[in-house]
Design a protein around this motif. Structure first.
Motif, mmCIF file in Angstrom:
data_model
loop_
_atom_site.group_PDB
_atom_site.id
_atom_site.type_symbol
_atom_site.label_atom_id
_atom_site.label_comp_id
_atom_site.label_asym_id
_atom_site.label_seq_id
_atom_site.Cartn_x
_atom_site.Cartn_y
_atom_site.Cartn_z
ATOM 1 N N TYR A 24 0.817 -1.216 0.000
ATOM 2 C CA TYR A 24 0.000 0.000 0.000
ATOM 3 C C TYR A 24 0.848 1.262 0.000
ATOM 4 C CZ TYR A 24 -3.801 -3.198 0.983
ATOM 5 O OH TYR A 24 -4.712 -4.215 0.898
ATOM 6 N N GLY A 25 2.114 1.138 -0.362
ATOM 7 C CA GLY A 25 2.992 2.293 -0.437
ATOM 8 C C GLY A 25 4.057 2.088 -1.489
ATOM 9 N N LYS A 69 12.257 1.678 2.830
ATOM 10 C CA LYS A 69 11.727 1.397 4.164
ATOM 11 C C LYS A 69 12.848 1.023 5.120
ATOM 12 C CE LYS A 69 8.302 -1.407 6.628
ATOM 13 N NZ LYS A 69 7.536 -0.264 7.137
ATOM 14 N N HIS A 132 -3.506 9.220 3.169
ATOM 15 C CA HIS A 132 -2.907 7.965 2.713
ATOM 16 C C HIS A 132 -1.539 8.213 2.080
ATOM 17 C CE1 HIS A 132 -2.846 3.822 1.298
ATOM 18 N NE2 HIS A 132 -2.468 4.279 0.117
ATOM 19 N N HIS A 136 2.076 6.637 3.493
ATOM 20 C CA HIS A 136 2.584 5.446 2.819
ATOM 21 C C HIS A 136 3.522 5.734 1.645
ATOM 22 C CE1 HIS A 136 -1.095 4.074 4.871
ATOM 23 N NE2 HIS A 136 -0.505 2.907 4.946
ATOM 24 N N TYR A 137 3.573 6.951 1.168
ATOM 25 C CA TYR A 137 4.351 7.230 -0.047
ATOM 26 C C TYR A 137 5.414 8.299 0.212
ATOM 27 C CZ TYR A 137 1.139 4.524 -2.941
ATOM 28 O OH TYR A 137 0.402 3.503 -3.496
#
Length: 646
Positions: A24-25, A69, A132, A136-137
């Motif tokens: 989701y990212g 990440k 969002h 996540h981005y």
């Protein structure tokens, strides 16, 4: 920045599909050797933050941008990529990908194109998308597809336009989000909500699609008691109700009746919401129902209970059917009852006609206390004894009832209005911070509340979640402020000094003497002469506002009258040098600036309607250099209030 731009790094890595938590990212996982290479290239320079990369297919040239990440501690030379990035680049596990360090400008605006028709289910899509993206981005690239998770659904959007470039950084920037074709939103009615219903309206009839829902919104007043009666004319349905979600389901509701009874009656007491969302789910094909809703009085149920107790008077209970029968007719009743009625053999006490179909279909669940018809066994087992996994993947329940309770309370995907950013978001997991857990904050509000804002009072950065406590501290300090004792000259605004008359140093100047005066006799005489001269001759100053001065009152008193007026003021003056200060009230003429300040302070005190002490009104006038409007603002912001409860 020049040092950061000079860093050049790229390398090939084998592709490995990442775990689902990255899907989701746009963040990837790189091997530890990548970090070593980056640090070696940077030398003594600082690495950019955040790190952003360009991913490029080595043959087709397709590319996309991403963040990182973590750098894995393993010795592997593989990079873990989200599945959607692998699809976008046309990669599969085991392929090689070129990863290049790439600095991007901060984005200011993006236009997203919805790739599904149901994106309008998102209540506030701009706020949801901005939240969002922020969570996540790190980057956006023109043409990429991003997936916004909202509750239990995932909504795809394509990045149609970007500014200022076709690839941007979105960390720590205010990115404005527009939706392509958003002008038409609101003109199309969703298929989910068919109509609105008010209290005490006529009976409604509905054909319910198989395994689908029909919805109504029920408008009512707060603290209302509602009775909803549903009759199943054909098939089997479920009724689910919620005050929080517009589309309640059998696995997500606040009130429900999931039985197979032909008649259902739900009583909802003391409803606080103004709207209830009612959904009917078709469990069987071609189901038809009618239902009505009305407002009820809470006392009605109590009255019915009292009436049932009164009905037992003069009656006895039948040992077979357990009905209450008049004592004089009991023998006749028992003779008929034992011949025609049969009691449930499993001990529930329900009575049936002997040989009836109802008795043959009577069924007790062997896994719980449920009692019903054998026709509803399949539904009961499916609804109450079949494992169900929540969308959060952390909770499993055997019944929809337990699953619905979880989704309304502890589920990390439960949608809430964040008390800090005021948008509808998933609440997240329980916060790891002990203090936040005591405050009842989940992970989103814990993160969101940790953002800082500048306190307007002290200019310090304060976490949003602490701002109320911080403001309370300022308020306590404000109320604890004290002013130095004022000059005992009622026309003066200066603080008093240490002298025998408790006057300020300016007002005490004319009464200072170098002679020994242990009984204060000469001091009292000086004060009396000064007051007498003011009353009989005046000070001659045109600005004077002293009520004990002939110039101010334009009334020169004779010597006898003046003496009678000054005696009350001087009788409390200290008669001995070492006696405690009696805080006398004296009235001496002052200079023009002090007279003007005193006048403005009196005006401010009267306009404040006795909310503040006069001394604080004086301080407000002094702080704002005589500007009365600004002095009012200063007073409201800084002065302690009278009789204020913290």
């Amino acid at each position: 920045m020049e040092e950061q731009q000079s860093i050049s790094w790229n390398s090939y890595y084998f592709v490995q599909k990442a775990s689902s938590d990255l899907n989701y990212g746009d963040k990837i996982k790189l091997p530890a050797i990548a970090l070593e290479q980056l640090l070696a290239k940077a030398g003594h320079s600082m690495l950019p933050s955040p790190l952003t990369f360009e991913l490029r297919h080595p043959h087709s040239g397709a590319f996309i941008h991403c963040g990182v990440k973590e750098f894995a501690s393993s010795s592997s030379d593989s990079a873990e990529l989200p599945e959607w990035i692998m699809t976008a680049l046309g990669l599969k596990a085991g392929d090689r990908v070129l990863i290049k360090l790439q600095l991007l400008p901060k984005g200011t605006w993006t236009q997203l194109k919805p790739l599904s028709d149901n994106y309008q289910d998102i209540t506030d899509y701009r706020a949801a998308l901005e939240a969002h993206l922020r969570g996540h981005y790190n980057t956006l690239t023109k043409g990429q597809v991003l997936f916004c998770r909202y509750g239990e659904q995932t909504y795809p959007f394509q990045v149609a336009e970007l500014k200022p470039q076709e690839a941007v950084l979105i960390n720590d920037t205010d990115l404005e989000v527009d939706i392509e074709g958003s002008a038409n939103i609101g003109h199309q009615q969703s298929d989910h909500t068919k109509s609105e219903v008010g209290l005490n309206e006529s009976v409604l009839s509905a054909d319910v699609p198989y395994k689908d829902y029909r919805y109504w919104s029920l408008k009512l007043h707060q603290n209302t008691n509602v009775e909803l009666k549903l009759t199943v004319e054909k098939g089997d349905v479920d009724i689910v109700i919620s005050s929080k979600t517009k589309h309640p389901k059998v696995e997500n509701y606040e009130w429900a009746d999931l039985s197979s009874d032909n008649e259902r009656l739900l009583r909802l007491m003391n409803i606080q919401a103004n709207i209830l969302y009612v959904g009917i789910h078709g469990y069987e094909e071609n189901s038809v129902t009618t239902w009505e809703v009305k407002e009820i009085d809470e006392a009605m149920t109590d009255t019915k209970m009292e009436e049932s107790e009164d009905d037992k008077e003069g009656k006895v209970q039948c040992k077979n059917c357990h009905a209450w029968i008049m004592e004089r007719t009991m023998m006749l009743h028992e003779g008929f009852c034992y011949r025609n009625n049969a009691v449930c053999p499993w001990g529930c006490g329900k009575v049936f006609k002997k040989g009836s179909e109802e008795l043959e279909k009577h069924w007790h669940c062997d896994q719980c206390d449920f009692i019903g018809s054998i026709d509803g066994k399949k539904k009961h087992v499916e609804y109450y004894h079949t494992p169900k996994i929540c969308v959060c993947n952390t909770f499993t329940a055997d019944s929809y009832e337990a699953l619905a309770e979880h989704k309304c309370t502890d589920c990390s995907e439960r949608m809430i209005i964040c008390k800090y950013c005021h948008i509808l978001v998933a609440q997240g997991v329980v916060s790891l911070d002990p203090r936040d857990r005591l405050l009842g904050l989940r992970s989103h509000e814990s993160y969101c509340g940790s953002r800082t804002i500048t306190c307007q009072k002290c200019s310090k950065p304060i976490p949003i979640k602490d701002i109320q406590v911080h403001a309370k501290v300022h308020e306590i300090k404000r109320q604890q402020q004290t002013l130095p004792p004022a000059c005992s000259n009622m026309n003066c605004t200066r603080p008093r000094a240490k002298n025998r008359l408790s006057l300020c140093q300016y007002c005490f100047g004319p009464f200072w003497m170098s002679e020994d005066d242990p009984k204060n006799t000469k001091l009292v005489q000086k004060v009396a002469r000064k007051l007498h001269a003011q009353l009989t001759e005046g000070c001659g100053k045109k600005w004077c506002q002293n009520k004990y001065c002939a110039t101010s009152t334009n009334n020169k008193r004779d010597a006898t009258t003046a003496a009678s007026l000054l005696i009350p003021m001087i009788k409390n003056l200290p008669r001995e040098l070492n006696k405690p200060n009696p805080n006398p009230e004296l009235y001496f003429c002052v200079d023009e600036s002090i007279s003007q300040k005193k006048f403005l302070a009196d005006v401010l005190y009267n306009e404040a309607e006795d909310k503040y002490e006069l001394g604080w009104c004086v301080k407000a006038v002094e702080s704002e250099q005589g500007d009365l409007d600004r002095a009012k603002i200063w007073l409201d912001r800084n002065a302690p209030r009278k009789n204020h409860l913290l």
